[in-house]
Scaffold this motif. Structure first.
Motif, short mmCIF file in Angstrom:
data_model
loop_
_atom_site.label_atom_id
_atom_site.label_comp_id
_atom_site.label_asym_id
_atom_site.label_seq_id
_atom_site.Cartn_x
_atom_site.Cartn_y
_atom_site.Cartn_z
N VAL C 114 0.84 -1.20 0.00
CA VAL C 114 0.00 0.00 0.00
C VAL C 114 0.88 1.25 0.00
CG1 VAL C 114 -1.79 1.31 1.23
CG2 VAL C 114 -1.81 -1.19 1.34
N VAL C 115 0.53 2.20 -0.86
CA VAL C 115 1.11 3.54 -0.78
C VAL C 115 -0.02 4.48 -0.41
CG1 VAL C 115 2.28 5.39 -2.03
CG2 VAL C 115 2.87 2.99 -2.50
N LYS C 116 0.12 5.15 0.74
CA LYS C 116 -0.95 6.02 1.24
C LYS C 116 -0.46 7.45 1.35
CE LYS C 116 -1.30 7.65 4.99
NZ LYS C 116 -1.55 9.03 4.60
N GLY C 117 -1.18 8.36 0.78
CA GLY C 117 -0.82 9.77 0.92
C GLY C 117 -2.05 10.64 0.79
N VAL C 160 -3.84 4.55 -1.61
CA VAL C 160 -4.85 5.25 -0.83
C VAL C 160 -4.58 6.74 -0.96
CG1 VAL C 160 -5.81 5.66 1.47
CG2 VAL C 160 -5.02 3.35 0.84
N ALA C 161 -5.56 7.49 -1.47
CA ALA C 161 -5.45 8.94 -1.57
C ALA C 161 -6.51 9.55 -0.66
CB ALA C 161 -5.63 9.39 -3.01
N THR C 162 -6.06 10.21 0.41
CA THR C 162 -7.01 10.80 1.34
C THR C 162 -7.36 12.22 0.90
OG1 THR C 162 -5.24 11.57 2.77
CG2 THR C 162 -6.19 9.41 3.27
N GLY C 163 -8.58 12.63 1.20
CA GLY C 163 -9.04 13.95 0.81
C GLY C 163 -10.49 14.10 1.23
N THR C 190 -2.94 12.88 11.47
CA THR C 190 -4.07 12.02 11.12
C THR C 190 -3.74 11.16 9.90
OG1 THR C 190 -5.08 13.89 9.96
CG2 THR C 190 -5.82 13.45 12.19
N GLY C 191 -2.92 11.69 9.01
CA GLY C 191 -2.45 10.88 7.89
C GLY C 191 -1.56 9.75 8.35
#
Lengths: 262, 262, 262
Positions: C114-117, C160-163, C190-191
């Motif tokens: 997983v790459v999460k940013g 995973v792209a948070t927004g 939180t990220g």
């Protein structure tokens, strides 16, 4: 001056921190709470990228060690090069020879816009005899305005000395903040966080003395407002962050006790 | 013994920490909350200045790496040299070879007044087979008093083994603390903070066994008092710090469950 | 999928972290709160011991510097060697050349699950032009699903792209999480904590896309549930940890807003 609290939220300035490992999380959170953006770095490689993008730079020597000396120097010089306001927090400068030497180097090689410390740290930097325990201040409550002004003149920078009364001076004009509470000394990092707040305001006005005053006032006032009779220390810290986030012009007008002496 | 809670507040001892990056803020805050002064350092250069000024020294290997090995050794030796009480917290000693080797070196080169760990860490140091996950303890609830006493005899120091029942022994006399709550394992750093509390009390009495007991008791009792039916983990941590700050002789008399076995 | 919240508590997986100094305490606490066990390390010497014992590995470059580059690479390669799920959080990759180069090396030398940013970080990694301030995201609110899918295809990993809407995709199937609150950007970490949650779930199912979704959902949903009208930032952070700890299938069924697009 109180309107600067709105400017921070509008501008959302980026405050770069070269700081200690103890209070780094609190510094990031208070920078967010006041309406600015924190960036914390320990990397030599990215000093130029970060400082050139930042609105202001905070350098805090709280857990300095030999590997960070050159980093702090480089960050300070970079701030000067890119003409970014830079704040020094010489945590516990009176406590060890290593901190004293680093502070001397920083003051000699970097032009600081603001030097912020507790009254013991500021007196020590000015060459006065001081007492302190660990990194904490010994504040006998006597008026230190003249001493702090002389330190500001000597350093040719704004000096913030926190204590029962906070003194903010450029060596000529002086603001005194009469807000506060003893409980602020009961949690770690309120001094470090004050530097973060000053950094947040520095990016929002040409009047650096007012910016330094606003950062100092925000901490002392929100501390005072958070200290209720039955408030213990864990809850106090949570409430402090709450009050920083909700601080506005109305609250400042109602509760701030600030004197200006030109 | 309970009166030591007042002595800490009167003496306000300086507790020097060589500790990990995960819980360093909590350790500083709990030291303040109990009435002592924390000083955290990662600097070789200032070991002598700090240890000579400190009232006690806490060494915690929680995020040890090769660059800190010599620092911890130096800090421990300096504590011996200046005759300052020194506490070892061998976090996760059973988890990796690197932690085991560092702990061995520390125990061989430094004379510790107190070695504090969870029951798995203490058993491991004593040469017993242990189970643990990461740095957390596996506590099967069986009475480990005899085992912990033998570890204390072997190490020739006070040993504190935390668990469902906390055991504090110098190999002859033993205190057992029956306060506590499972929730203390639900937040990180309660073990580290216990070492900070022990460090705070060590500076306040010649009776080191009682000092170690008081530090351990403060954490277990305040944890117990903070754990209400509907208390979730974020609020529990805040309440824990609240209760440490307000802990007094009356609360200790009313709620402490401590047995002494001479 | 929601039942995975129970699996975490049953399995209590060990989540190894190679992470930053700013939010390391929060990451440890949230890992505990969701029901897993955190282990944080900065030590080259113990990489093998730790990764082989861990259930998953989180690598976060938030305060990367030259001395940690090889550590992160080693930890990632070790995760691949021991076949442990490994998550990358490329904090502020767009902010400095040093972060970009480290991220490139990590992506080239380690196979991440997983790459999460945040959306800015993910777009940057995908080769798109991005705007960001410091390490914070610029989210214009437009639907980035196609872009994120292309990044996942390029990286051959889950992204995973948070927004405002969180996008979780393996390049083919996609989950979108419509829970959240702006306040999550008002506290630091939180990220980072989302990556810890993903790491906690990764150890509990073969379905890595669902694991990544559950970690992301836990943060966004608990943030949303913690954000009441009169909730300021200090209290919000406490409540967030409270809600993570009490999150259960019932709450997920009632409040989760997740779409699946096959």
């Amino acid at each position: 001056m109180f309107n600067l609290i709105n400017t921070v939220k509008e501008k959302n300035p980026l405050v770069a921190h070269y700081t200690n490992n103890v209070t780094i999380n609190d510094c990031a959170n208070i920078t967010l709470a006041i309406g600015a953006s924190p960036l914390m770095s320990f990397s030599y490689e990215e000093v130029d990228d970060i400082v050139s993008a930042a609105s202001s730079v905070v350098i805090n020597i709280g857990t300095m060690n030999s590997e960070y000396i050159e980093l702090f120097i480089k960050a300070g010089k970079s701030a000067n090069k890119y003409n970014k306001p830079v704040i020094l927090d010489p945590v516990g400068v009176f406590a060890t020879k290593a901190r004293m030497e680093l502070t001397n180097r920083l003051l000699n090689e970097v032009k600081f816009d603001v030097v912020k410390g507790n009254i013991s740290e500021i007196k020590f930097i000015g060459g006065f005899n001081v007492k302190g325990k660990g990194v904490d201040s010994f504040d006998d409550g006597s008026d230190a305005t003249d001493i702090v002004k002389r330190v500001a003149q000597k350093l040719e920078s704004i000096v913030v000395a926190t204590g029962k009364v906070d003194i903010i001076t450029d060596g000529k004009s002086t603001y005194k903040v009469n807000n506060g509470t003893q409980k602020l000394k009961g949690i770690t990092g309120t001094g470090c966080m004050t530097a973060s707040l000053i950094g947040s305001f520095m990016a929002c006005t040409e009047n650096k003395l007012q910016a330094a005053t606003m950062g100092t006032l925000a901490m002392s006032l929100c501390g005072e407002l958070s200290d209720k009779e039955d408030m213990s220390l864990g809850s106090f810290k949570v409430k402090l962050m709450d009050n920083i986030y909700t601080l506005d012009v109305g609250t400042l007008n109602k509760h701030a006790k600030v004197n200006f002496i030109s």
